[in-house]
Write a protein that holds these residues in place. Structure first.
Motif, PDB file in Angstrom:
ATOM      1  N   ALA A 111       0.853  -0.986   0.072  1.00 38.73           N
ATOM      2  CA  ALA A 111      -0.136  -0.067   0.044  1.00 38.73           C
ATOM      3  C   ALA A 111       0.948   1.252  -0.008  1.00 38.73           C
ATOM      4  O   ALA A 111       0.611   2.390  -0.574  1.00 38.73           O
ATOM      5  N   LEU A 112       1.958   1.154   0.914  1.00 38.62           N
ATOM      6  CA  LEU A 112       2.901   2.292   0.853  1.00 38.62           C
ATOM      7  C   LEU A 112       3.623   2.667  -0.553  1.00 38.62           C
ATOM      8  O   LEU A 112       3.623   3.751  -1.005  1.00 38.62           O
ATOM      9  N   ASP A 113       3.866   1.501  -1.166  1.00 42.03           N
ATOM     10  CA  ASP A 113       4.388   1.631  -2.532  1.00 42.03           C
ATOM     11  C   ASP A 113       3.391   2.182  -3.502  1.00 42.03           C
ATOM     12  O   ASP A 113       3.930   3.208  -4.289  1.00 42.03           O
ATOM     13  N   VAL A 114       2.312   1.802  -3.546  1.00 40.45           N
ATOM     14  CA  VAL A 114       1.228   2.370  -4.447  1.00 40.45           C
ATOM     15  C   VAL A 114       0.944   3.540  -4.287  1.00 40.45           C
ATOM     16  O   VAL A 114       0.853   4.504  -5.043  1.00 40.45           O
ATOM     17  N   MET A 115       0.999   4.373  -2.736  1.00 45.08           N
ATOM     18  CA  MET A 115       0.689   5.657  -2.334  1.00 45.08           C
ATOM     19  C   MET A 115       1.879   6.533  -3.151  1.00 45.08           C
ATOM     20  O   MET A 115       1.679   7.314  -3.617  1.00 45.08           O
ATOM     21  N   GLU A 116       3.154   5.934  -2.999  1.00 42.89           N
ATOM     22  CA  GLU A 116       4.203   6.742  -3.405  1.00 42.89           C
ATOM     23  C   GLU A 116       4.179   6.985  -5.054  1.00 42.89           C
ATOM     24  O   GLU A 116       4.156   7.907  -5.665  1.00 42.89           O
ATOM     25  N   LYS A 117       3.677   5.689  -5.674  1.00 46.24           N
ATOM     26  CA  LYS A 117       3.506   5.815  -7.273  1.00 46.24           C
ATOM     27  C   LYS A 117       2.444   6.803  -7.295  1.00 46.24           C
ATOM     28  O   LYS A 117       2.580   7.452  -8.530  1.00 46.24           O
ATOM     29  N   MET A 118       1.243   6.709  -6.532  1.00 47.86           N
ATOM     30  CA  MET A 118       0.297   7.527  -6.909  1.00 47.86           C
ATOM     31  C   MET A 118       0.601   9.143  -6.794  1.00 47.86           C
ATOM     32  O   MET A 118       0.165   9.898  -7.567  1.00 47.86           O
ATOM     33  N   GLU A 119       1.464   9.488  -5.720  1.00 47.17           N
ATOM     34  CA  GLU A 119       1.838  11.042  -5.610  1.00 47.17           C
ATOM     35  C   GLU A 119       2.640  11.071  -6.862  1.00 47.17           C
ATOM     36  O   GLU A 119       2.515  12.275  -7.654  1.00 47.17           O
ATOM     37  N   ALA A 120       3.418  10.373  -7.666  1.00 47.93           N
ATOM     38  CA  ALA A 120       4.330  10.670  -8.729  1.00 47.93           C
ATOM     39  C   ALA A 120       3.201  10.638 -10.107  1.00 47.93           C
ATOM     40  O   ALA A 120       3.440  11.836 -10.790  1.00 47.93           O
ATOM     41  N   ALA A 121       2.277   9.675  -9.910  1.00 41.74           N
ATOM     42  CA  ALA A 121       1.181   9.746 -10.874  1.00 41.74           C
ATOM     43  C   ALA A 121       0.424  10.960 -11.049  1.00 41.74           C
ATOM     44  O   ALA A 121       0.126  11.565 -12.116  1.00 41.74           O
ATOM     45  N   ASP A 122       0.183  11.512  -9.844  1.00 45.92           N
ATOM     46  CA  ASP A 122      -0.618  12.761  -9.575  1.00 45.92           C
ATOM     47  C   ASP A 122       0.055  13.978 -10.311  1.00 45.92           C
ATOM     48  O   ASP A 122      -0.664  15.077 -10.727  1.00 45.92           O
ATOM     49  N   GLN A 123       1.402  14.040  -9.884  1.00 46.41           N
ATOM     50  CA  GLN A 123       2.147  15.044 -10.302  1.00 46.41           C
ATOM     51  C   GLN A 123       2.200  15.128 -11.945  1.00 46.41           C
ATOM     52  O   GLN A 123       2.162  15.896 -12.569  1.00 46.41           O
ATOM     53  N   GLU A 124       2.529  13.836 -12.295  1.00 49.74           N
ATOM     54  CA  GLU A 124       2.318  13.672 -13.920  1.00 49.74           C
ATOM     55  C   GLU A 124       1.026  14.192 -14.398  1.00 49.74           C
ATOM     56  O   GLU A 124       1.099  14.743 -15.620  1.00 49.74           O
ATOM     57  N   PHE A 125       0.184  13.763 -13.797  1.00 51.98           N
ATOM     58  CA  PHE A 125      -1.298  13.992 -14.427  1.00 51.98           C
ATOM     59  C   PHE A 125      -1.454  15.499 -14.246  1.00 51.98           C
ATOM     60  O   PHE A 125      -1.685  16.261 -15.351  1.00 51.98           O
ATOM     61  N   SER A 126      -0.878  16.310 -13.200  1.00 52.58           N
ATOM     62  CA  SER A 126      -1.053  17.637 -13.163  1.00 52.58           C
ATOM     63  C   SER A 126      -0.401  18.265 -14.312  1.00 52.58           C
ATOM     64  O   SER A 126      -0.742  19.419 -15.040  1.00 52.58           O
ATOM     65  N   GLN A 127       0.740  17.947 -14.578  1.00 54.72           N
ATOM     66  CA  GLN A 127       1.671  18.472 -15.556  1.00 54.72           C
ATOM     67  C   GLN A 127       1.100  18.142 -17.052  1.00 54.72           C
ATOM     68  O   GLN A 127       1.042  19.148 -17.768  1.00 54.72           O
ATOM     69  N   ALA A 128       0.608  17.042 -17.169  1.00 57.82           N
ATOM     70  CA  ALA A 128       0.071  16.523 -18.595  1.00 57.82           C
ATOM     71  C   ALA A 128      -1.330  17.630 -18.737  1.00 57.82           C
ATOM     72  O   ALA A 128      -1.927  18.266 -19.856  1.00 57.82           O
ATOM     73  N   ALA A 129      -1.954  17.739 -17.611  1.00 54.54           N
ATOM     74  CA  ALA A 129      -3.327  18.978 -17.803  1.00 54.54           C
ATOM     75  C   ALA A 129      -2.732  19.988 -18.075  1.00 54.54           C
ATOM     76  O   ALA A 129      -3.579  20.759 -18.767  1.00 54.54           O
ATOM     77  N   ALA A 130      -1.886  20.407 -17.288  1.00 60.34           N
ATOM     78  CA  ALA A 130      -1.438  21.848 -17.485  1.00 60.34           C
ATOM     79  C   ALA A 130      -0.976  22.035 -19.117  1.00 60.34           C
ATOM     80  O   ALA A 130      -1.422  23.011 -19.734  1.00 60.34           O
TER      81      ALA A 130
END
Ligand SMILES: [Zn+2]
Length: 231
Positions: A111-130
């Motif tokens: 779960a911790l590993d997934v959470m870390e990946k989600m943070e990175a994915a969230d950042q990537e998504f924000s960048q892609a959306a911008a």
């Protein structure tokens, strides 16, 4: 105005119209989604998908974790209830509790590993959306410019077509027919004469041909057949 000058004028108008028509086709081809916008959309969609996949994985892990917790709670309750006195059964319960705890720890790690990946994915998504927002606004500006350009070209072509029609009206039917025929064969009907050479085929002209061309009569190049315009 001599006939050859009128033909040359007609030819120049037609060349200008053809050039504008080509530019118009090019501009129309650029209408619609640009490759940059398509890429930005695909990037944003991909980033959203990977975030959603991780989010699904997180929920799945949470359910698994809740399931294990419930099982562990039941085993511990049994174990410490005092109701079980059989040593074999107690050992088996202890073993089960140990295994469940291990599983729970393993799930926590995942779960911790997934959470870390989600943070990175969230950042990537924000960048892609911008990036998408930026690409969209650039695209809107570009499309507006293109539409304006297309409008301008259409207007210019209409004006030139009118001029062309007027210019053709002033040319004798015979000369016009000759012009159209040579144009069909050669693409460009009237060739200028420069330094005693036909600019259509770069072949030297005879003195007699040069003289006739300069006199303004409709003289055709003996080599390529274009109508000669000698200044
Ligand atoms: Zn020629």
């Amino acid at each position: 105005m001599s006939m050859i000058i009128k033909l040359l004028g007609l030819q120049e108008l037609e060349i200008e119209i053809t050039g504008l028509e080509k530019a118009l086709t090019d501009a129309r081809g650029k209408l619609g989604e640009s490759p940059a916008l398509q890429k930005a959309k695909a990037d944003a969609a991909a980033a959203e998908t990977s975030y959603r996949q991780l989010s699904d994985r997180q929920k799945e892990l949470e359910w698994q974790s809740e399931d294990i917790d419930t099982k562990l709670k039941n085993v511990n309750e049994k174990l410490y209830s005092g109701r079980v006195s059989n040593p074999k059964e107690l050992t088996s319960l202890q073993l089960e509790a140990g295994l469940l705890s291990e599983k729970a720890a393993g799930l926590d790690e995942k779960a911790l590993d997934v959470m870390e990946k989600m943070e990175a994915a969230d950042q990537e998504f924000s960048q892609a959306a911008a990036g998408l927002t930026q690409a969209e606004s650039a695209w809107h500006v570009e499309q507006q410019g293109l539409k304006q350009e297309i409008d301008n070209m259409q207007q210019k072509i209409a004006i030139l077509e009118e001029k062309r029609a007027k210019s053709a009206d002033e040319i004798s039917p015979e000369a016009l027919q000759l012009y159209q025929r040579v144009k069909m064969q050669k693409g460009v009907a009237v060739a200028r004469v420069a330094h005693g050479t036909c600019e259509g085929c770069r072949i030297s002209l005879s003195t007699a041909q040069l003289q006739r061309a300069r006199s303004g009569s409709l003289e055709r190049c003996a080599n390529c057949g274009r109508i000669l315009y000698g200044e």
